[in-house]
Design a protein around this motif. Structure first.
Motif, PDB file in Angstrom:
ATOM      1  N   SER A 185       7.509  56.747 103.865  1.00 12.32           N
ATOM      2  CA  SER A 185       6.103  56.727 103.453  1.00 12.32           C
ATOM      3  C   SER A 185       5.761  57.885 102.527  1.00 12.32           C
ATOM      4  N   SER A 189       4.468  56.002  97.254  1.00 11.04           N
ATOM      5  CA  SER A 189       3.296  55.809  96.388  1.00 11.04           C
ATOM      6  C   SER A 189       3.587  54.892  95.205  1.00 11.04           C
ATOM      7  N   LYS A 198       3.603  51.777 102.816  1.00  9.65           N
ATOM      8  CA  LYS A 198       2.753  52.373 101.778  1.00  9.65           C
ATOM      9  C   LYS A 198       1.285  52.284 102.158  1.00  9.65           C
ATOM     10  N   LEU A 201      -1.001  55.280 103.022  1.00 10.06           N
ATOM     11  CA  LEU A 201      -1.328  56.217 101.944  1.00 10.06           C
ATOM     12  C   LEU A 201      -2.663  55.887 101.289  1.00 10.06           C
TER      13      LEU A 201
END
Length: 237
Positions: A185, A189, A198, A201
């Protein structure tokens, strides 16, 4: 029926180390940020003088995805492992209780405990921000979003981790998946928006964090449903 199972599950974890982890997560995040500002207070306050609260929340947001994903993996494993350690799955499932209620209660237990962590995180953010004298105009909406959005976006990971932990006696694989997910993770991005790890985030091509939250909620429900169906149809050792 599920609530009776849930109440029994709460009794089972009453004196377990799992509660320590519930408090450790938010305290750890706040402590790291306190250390960050303690070491560089003058520099950070001068650099972000125009928006001290925004910079403060941004630094915390950077720490949350990996913390939440690792916490989810450990908590889901510990909740499921209570039955594994006591060899009580067969006895539990032999009771006049629907299997769906058992699985749903485990999932609900994890959600409630992680929500407690989210609440503690929000309180800690406000307390530390005021202690650092970032200003009395606390952006409460932003604090609430920061405290809860990453967790909601992490629901697919929670559903997957609980599914693996409940159906596997050896917790090595579920924990490995969870740890790798947390590590990945931090570099996710640039991954596609559909990439499960993801979502916490809160970054996507549209630039709208709520999209990741809604996607996390929807995908979490789907994975939970698949795990529930699988659990109700297989034998658990």
């Amino acid at each position: 029926m599920m609530f009776r199972v849930l109440a029994a599950d709460f009794l089972k974890i009453r004196r377990k180390a799992i509660w320590f982890l519930i408090f450790l997560g938010p305290i750890g995040v706040i402590a790291l940020q306190a250390a960050n500002y303690g070491l560089r207070y003058d520099y950070l306050m001068e650099k972000y003088a125009a928006n001290p609260w925004g910079a403060f929340l941004g630094n915390i947001q950077f720490l949350l995805p990996v913390t939440i994903l690792l916490g989810i993996a450990i908590i889901a494993s510990m909740v499921a492992n209570i039955e594994h350690q006591m060899n009580s799955w067969k006895q539990l499932l032999a009771l006049p209780i629907a299997r769906a209620s058992v699985f749903s209660a485990k999932f609900t237990l994890c959600v409630l405990m992680l929500l407690i962590s989210c609440i503690l995180l929000g309180i800690g953010i406000v307390g530390l921000g005021l202690g650092l004298k970032l200003g009395t105009d606390v952006p409460l909406i932003s604090v609430i979003k920061l405290s809860f959005y990453p967790f909601i976006a992490s629901l697919p990971a929670l559903a997957l981790q609980l599914w693996l932990s409940v159906t596997m006696r050896n917790q090595a694989l579920p924990l490995t998946v969870g740890i790798l997910g947390g590590v990945v993770s931090t570099y996710a991005s640039n991954m596609p928006d559909w990439f499960l790890w993801k979502l916490p985030l809160l970054t996507n091509h549209a630039g709208i964090p709520e999209y990741s939250v809604v996607a996390g909620l929807a995908v979490g429900i789907v994975i939970f449903a698949i795990g529930l169906l699988h659990f109700t149809r297989r034998d658990v050792n």
